[in-house]
Structures are given as structure tokens and as C-alpha cells.
Design a protein around this motif. Structure first.
Motif, PDB file in Angstrom:
ATOM      1  N   UNK A   1      16.569  13.424   8.389  1.00  0.00           N
ATOM      2  CA  UNK A   1      17.965  13.216   8.786  1.00  0.00           C
ATOM      3  C   UNK A   1      18.021  12.998  10.293  1.00  0.00           C
ATOM      4  N   UNK A   2      18.830  12.028  10.717  1.00  0.00           N
ATOM      5  CA  UNK A   2      19.027  11.730  12.141  1.00  0.00           C
ATOM      6  C   UNK A   2      20.475  12.034  12.513  1.00  0.00           C
ATOM      7  N   UNK A   3      20.651  12.792  13.608  1.00  0.00           N
ATOM      8  CA  UNK A   3      21.978  13.127  14.121  1.00  0.00           C
ATOM      9  C   UNK A   3      22.076  12.680  15.573  1.00  0.00           C
ATOM     10  N   UNK A   4      23.250  12.213  15.986  1.00  0.00           N
ATOM     11  CA  UNK A   4      23.450  11.879  17.397  1.00  0.00           C
ATOM     12  C   UNK A   4      24.807  12.374  17.869  1.00  0.00           C
ATOM     13  N   UNK A   5      24.763  13.342  18.791  1.00  0.00           N
ATOM     14  CA  UNK A   5      25.984  13.855  19.404  1.00  0.00           C
ATOM     15  C   UNK A   5      25.977  13.694  20.905  1.00  0.00           C
ATOM     16  N   UNK A   6      25.026  12.891  21.430  1.00  0.00           N
ATOM     17  CA  UNK A   6      24.908  12.715  22.871  1.00  0.00           C
ATOM     18  C   UNK A   6      25.510  11.407  23.334  1.00  0.00           C
ATOM     19  N   UNK A   7      24.664  10.394  23.486  1.00  0.00           N
ATOM     20  CA  UNK A   7      25.125   9.075  23.913  1.00  0.00           C
ATOM     21  C   UNK A   7      24.740   8.041  22.860  1.00  0.00           C
ATOM     22  N   UNK A   8      25.668   7.132  22.554  1.00  0.00           N
ATOM     23  CA  UNK A   8      25.413   6.121  21.538  1.00  0.00           C
ATOM     24  C   UNK A   8      24.241   5.232  21.876  1.00  0.00           C
ATOM     25  N   UNK A   9      23.997   5.025  23.164  1.00  0.00           N
ATOM     26  CA  UNK A   9      22.928   4.125  23.603  1.00  0.00           C
ATOM     27  C   UNK A   9      21.536   4.654  23.282  1.00  0.00           C
ATOM     28  N   UNK A  10      21.431   5.905  22.840  1.00  0.00           N
ATOM     29  CA  UNK A  10      20.109   6.463  22.531  1.00  0.00           C
ATOM     30  C   UNK A  10      19.481   5.815  21.300  1.00  0.00           C
ATOM     31  N   UNK A  11      20.298   5.206  20.429  1.00  0.00           N
ATOM     32  CA  UNK A  11      19.798   4.637  19.174  1.00  0.00           C
ATOM     33  C   UNK A  11      20.024   3.133  19.145  1.00  0.00           C
ATOM     34  N   UNK A  12      18.991   2.403  18.789  1.00  0.00           N
ATOM     35  CA  UNK A  12      19.114   0.968  18.560  1.00  0.00           C
ATOM     36  C   UNK A  12      19.856   0.758  17.237  1.00  0.00           C
ATOM     37  N   UNK A  13      21.084   0.221  17.255  1.00  0.00           N
ATOM     38  CA  UNK A  13      21.862   0.118  16.015  1.00  0.00           C
ATOM     39  C   UNK A  13      21.236  -0.799  14.978  1.00  0.00           C
ATOM     40  N   UNK A  14      20.591  -1.869  15.416  1.00  0.00           N
ATOM     41  CA  UNK A  14      19.947  -2.772  14.458  1.00  0.00           C
ATOM     42  C   UNK A  14      18.766  -2.080  13.778  1.00  0.00           C
ATOM     43  N   UNK A  15      18.007  -1.328  14.572  1.00  0.00           N
ATOM     44  CA  UNK A  15      16.893  -0.579  13.992  1.00  0.00           C
ATOM     45  C   UNK A  15      17.371   0.482  13.025  1.00  0.00           C
ATOM     46  N   UNK A  16      18.488   1.132  13.358  1.00  0.00           N
ATOM     47  CA  UNK A  16      19.025   2.163  12.465  1.00  0.00           C
ATOM     48  C   UNK A  16      19.482   1.541  11.150  1.00  0.00           C
ATOM     49  N   UNK A  17      20.158   0.414  11.213  1.00  0.00           N
ATOM     50  CA  UNK A  17      20.589  -0.244   9.979  1.00  0.00           C
ATOM     51  C   UNK A  17      19.386  -0.625   9.127  1.00  0.00           C
ATOM     52  N   UNK A  18      18.325  -1.061   9.778  1.00  0.00           N
ATOM     53  CA  UNK A  18      17.126  -1.473   9.044  1.00  0.00           C
ATOM     54  C   UNK A  18      16.455  -0.283   8.369  1.00  0.00           C
ATOM     55  N   UNK A  19      16.318   0.824   9.085  1.00  0.00           N
ATOM     56  CA  UNK A  19      15.622   1.976   8.513  1.00  0.00           C
ATOM     57  C   UNK A  19      16.448   2.612   7.396  1.00  0.00           C
ATOM     58  N   UNK A  20      17.784   2.577   7.516  1.00  0.00           N
ATOM     59  CA  UNK A  20      18.630   3.094   6.440  1.00  0.00           C
ATOM     60  C   UNK A  20      18.574   2.175   5.221  1.00  0.00           C
ATOM     61  N   UNK A  21      18.601   0.881   5.458  1.00  0.00           N
ATOM     62  CA  UNK A  21      18.542  -0.077   4.350  1.00  0.00           C
ATOM     63  C   UNK A  21      17.217   0.017   3.600  1.00  0.00           C
ATOM     64  N   UNK A  22      16.162   0.390   4.315  1.00  0.00           N
ATOM     65  CA  UNK A  22      14.844   0.528   3.695  1.00  0.00           C
ATOM     66  C   UNK A  22      14.703   1.830   2.918  1.00  0.00           C
ATOM     67  N   UNK A  23      15.717   2.704   3.000  1.00  0.00           N
ATOM     68  CA  UNK A  23      15.663   3.970   2.280  1.00  0.00           C
ATOM     69  C   UNK A  23      14.695   4.978   2.874  1.00  0.00           C
ATOM     70  N   UNK A  24      14.347   4.803   4.149  1.00  0.00           N
ATOM     71  CA  UNK A  24      13.375   5.697   4.777  1.00  0.00           C
ATOM     72  C   UNK A  24      13.991   7.060   5.106  1.00  0.00           C
ATOM     73  N   UNK A  25      15.285   7.082   5.412  1.00  0.00           N
ATOM     74  CA  UNK A  25      15.939   8.325   5.813  1.00  0.00           C
ATOM     75  C   UNK A  25      16.786   8.880   4.682  1.00  0.00           C
ATOM     76  N   UNK A  26      16.908  10.198   4.653  1.00  0.00           N
ATOM     77  CA  UNK A  26      17.852  10.850   3.741  1.00  0.00           C
ATOM     78  C   UNK A  26      19.279  10.484   4.138  1.00  0.00           C
TER      79      UNK A  26
END
Length: 320
Positions: A230-255
């Protein structure tokens, strides 16, 4: 030079009396610029800041940068990025923040989001709205989890204490190693991030804005995370690459994942992240003044620092 204090904090009558008592004989102008929801109002009259030596609150840099009298700015925010930019404040002006006020609010929000994902409550809510009745299977167990807190400051350690209280193994990453504070079993440096990502069931980001934290969770690191984590972000939005996050979620890698901050913000209506079923999105509401205790802590920090300033003592949360 005599002191003149511009107080833009949202104060009760009793709190205003405390500030008056803390600085007897000092001119104090009370111009509240934050409402009970944490929304910031524009300065109604720029002349209100003229001659101020102390500002308690968050005035626009355009108002402060040319002030010939300003000596100290105490923000109501924990992040002070905008005031650290060249020219934002006159040379020599002291800058202090409200670090310590937001930890409980943001940490509780992150903790609630984590448990929602672990127990699939977001999916059951979707089923409720679709009038479906069905068992969604196994859920996650926090006591058997390694929780990796990336950014072990006020918010990160507050979140870690909650997880630790329920039996999780908590590991903090920060710029420099220090003895583990209450709630963290271990503390390591940020350069060990790659080594810990494959070992953690939960990765919680509570990082400030800095050049080195932009896209610290890029596509490569997102795919380094443990499968089913599980990935959580409560700091700054810029910490996560949004395209990479969409890809890893679409691949079913994360809960699942939960974001209270995004890049960009607000999240564009055409972002594919809106349609990720295992992503919880909230519109940057974990902090602010959504908990009364946060406002009280902001006021308490400012009042203590004002007393220190007038007594010639070192200020807390000194950022500059």
C-alpha cells in the motif's frame, strides 16, 4: 525601532487577550486572514502591513518582500517553501514555521486511509452504491506489516506511533540518522529507500517539498515496491510520478494507494487516476484547520515564539 505586530491568525477573544498580555505596550494589529476551514483570505488593505516588524500568519511574499521594517515572520503553515525563494523576504528576516501543529491531523487521515484500503472498505462502499452484496475476500493485517515512513518528521512520526501501537514494525527514513523517536523501531537515511521498498507492506510518504524529493517515487521505485503493498502520500504531491502510479496500479502490483496530495493539484478531470478502483483520493484536506486542535496548536506555537522573541530568546521552528 519600536515593535509593531501584525497578527493574521484566526483567534478567539481569549487568545487575542493572551497575545495582548504577552506584549504589553506593543502595537498589535489583528487582521485575521484564515477562516475556520483553513481558507486564506487576501489582505484587505496592504497598508495594514506597513511598519510591521513582526508578522504572525502567511502574507503574500509580494507584500513582505519590500518591507523595510520586517524582522520576523511566523507562518501558520508547516511548509515555508514560498518564503525560502530568493527575494521572497528581505535579507536578514527570521522565518519560523508551525511545524508540530499538523502532525496529528494529517497522520490520523493517513491512518484512516490505510485501514480503509487494508479492509477493502472502499470497495464495499462501491458495492453499497451499486446495490451489490458480496464477500470480497481476504484483507490485510497491520500487526504483521512493515510500515516504511519516508520523511520521519512531525507527520511521519505521528503516523508511525499509531501503526506501532497496533503492532506494526515501523521504519523511518530521513536525511540524517538519529536515535529512533517514540513510535519508530528503526531510523535510516533516505539513500536506503531502494533497499526498503521491496520489504514494506505499507509505504507512507510525509516529505517536504525539495528538489531531491520531486518524483522520489518514480516509475522504477513504484515497481520496486512489494507486490500487494500500500502507498500513502500525505506530504507533497510532487513526490509521486502520477503516470508511474497509474501504470503500477493498472498492472495490479499494489493492493492500493491513498493520496491527499497530487501532481498537479487539483487533479485534472481527465487524469486516469480518478478511475483507479483501488486509489483513494482526497482534495488536500488532511491538514488545514479541519481539526480544532490544529488551530489551537498553531496559535500556541506563535504565542510561545512571540514571548521568546520579545525576551530575546531563540525561536522554535527556525527555518531561516
Amino acid at each position: 525601532m519600536s515593535e509593531c505586530i501584525l497578527n493574521a491568525l484566526p483567534l478567539t477573544d481569549g487568545e487575542r487577550a493572551q497575545f495582548l498580555a504577552a506584549a504589553p505596550g506593543v502595537e498589535q494589529r489583528f487582521v485575521p486572514l484564515m477562516d475556520d476551514g483553513g481558507l486564506v483570505a487576501p489582505l484587505p488593505d496592504p497598508a495594514a502591513a506597513e511598519g510591521a516588524t513582526v508578522v504572525l500568519g502567511c502574507l503574500p511574499p509580494a507584500v513582505l518582500s519590500a518591507s523595510p521594517t520586517l524582522k520576523w515572520l511566523q507562518t501558520w503553515s508547516a511548509g515555508v517553501d514560498v518564503y525560502l525563494k530568493p527575494g521572497a523576504l528581505p535579507d536578514g528576516v527570521m522565518l519560523t514555521s508551525a511545524v508540530g501543529a499538523y502532525g496529528p491531523s494529517v497522520a490520523e487521515h493517513m491512518f484512516a486511509a490505510m485501514l480503509t484500503l487494508m479492509k477493502r472498505l472502499h470497495r464495499y462502499r462501491d458495492d453499497q452504491l451499486a446495490h451489490r452484496w458480496g464477500d470480497l475476500g481476504q484483507v490485510k493485517d497491520l500487526p504483521s506489516s512493515v510500515v516504511l515512513v519516508v520523511g520521519a518528521g512531525d507527520i511521519g512520526t505521528s503516523f508511525a506511533r499509531m501503526c506501532h501501537a497496533l503492532g506494526a514494525r515501523t521504519v523511518g527514513l530521513k536525511r540524517t540518522v538519529c536515535p529512533p523517536p517514540d513510535g519508530l523501531d528503526e531510523v535510516h537515511t533516505l539513500d536506503e529507500l531502494d533497499a526498503w521498498l521491496p520489504r514494506a507492506e505499507v509505504v507512507a510518504l510525509a516529505l517536504p517539498q525539495a528538489p531531491e524529493t520531486v518524483h522520489i517515487m518514480d516509475r522504477r521505485r513504484l515497481f520496486l515496491m512489494k507486490k500487494g503493498s500500500i502507498l500513502l502520500n500525505g506530504g507533497r504531491g510532487s513526490a509521486i510520478d502520477p503516470e508511474g502510479l497509474n501504470e503500477v496500479l493498472s498492472a495490479g502490483r499494489l493492493w492500493g494507494a491513498a493520496l491527499d496530495v497530487t501532481e498537479p493539484e487539483p487533479l485534472p478531470a481527465d487524469s486516469p487516476l480518478w478511475d483507479q478502483p483501488d486509489l483513494l483520493l482526497t482534495p488536500h484536506v488532511a491538514g488545514g484547520l479541519h481539526m480544532e486542535g490544529t488551530r489551537e496548536q498553531i496559535v500556541a506555537i506563535a504565542l510561545e515564539n512571540l514571548k521568546r522573541y520579545l525576551a530575546g530568546e531563540p525561536l522554535k521552528n527556525r527555518m531561516k
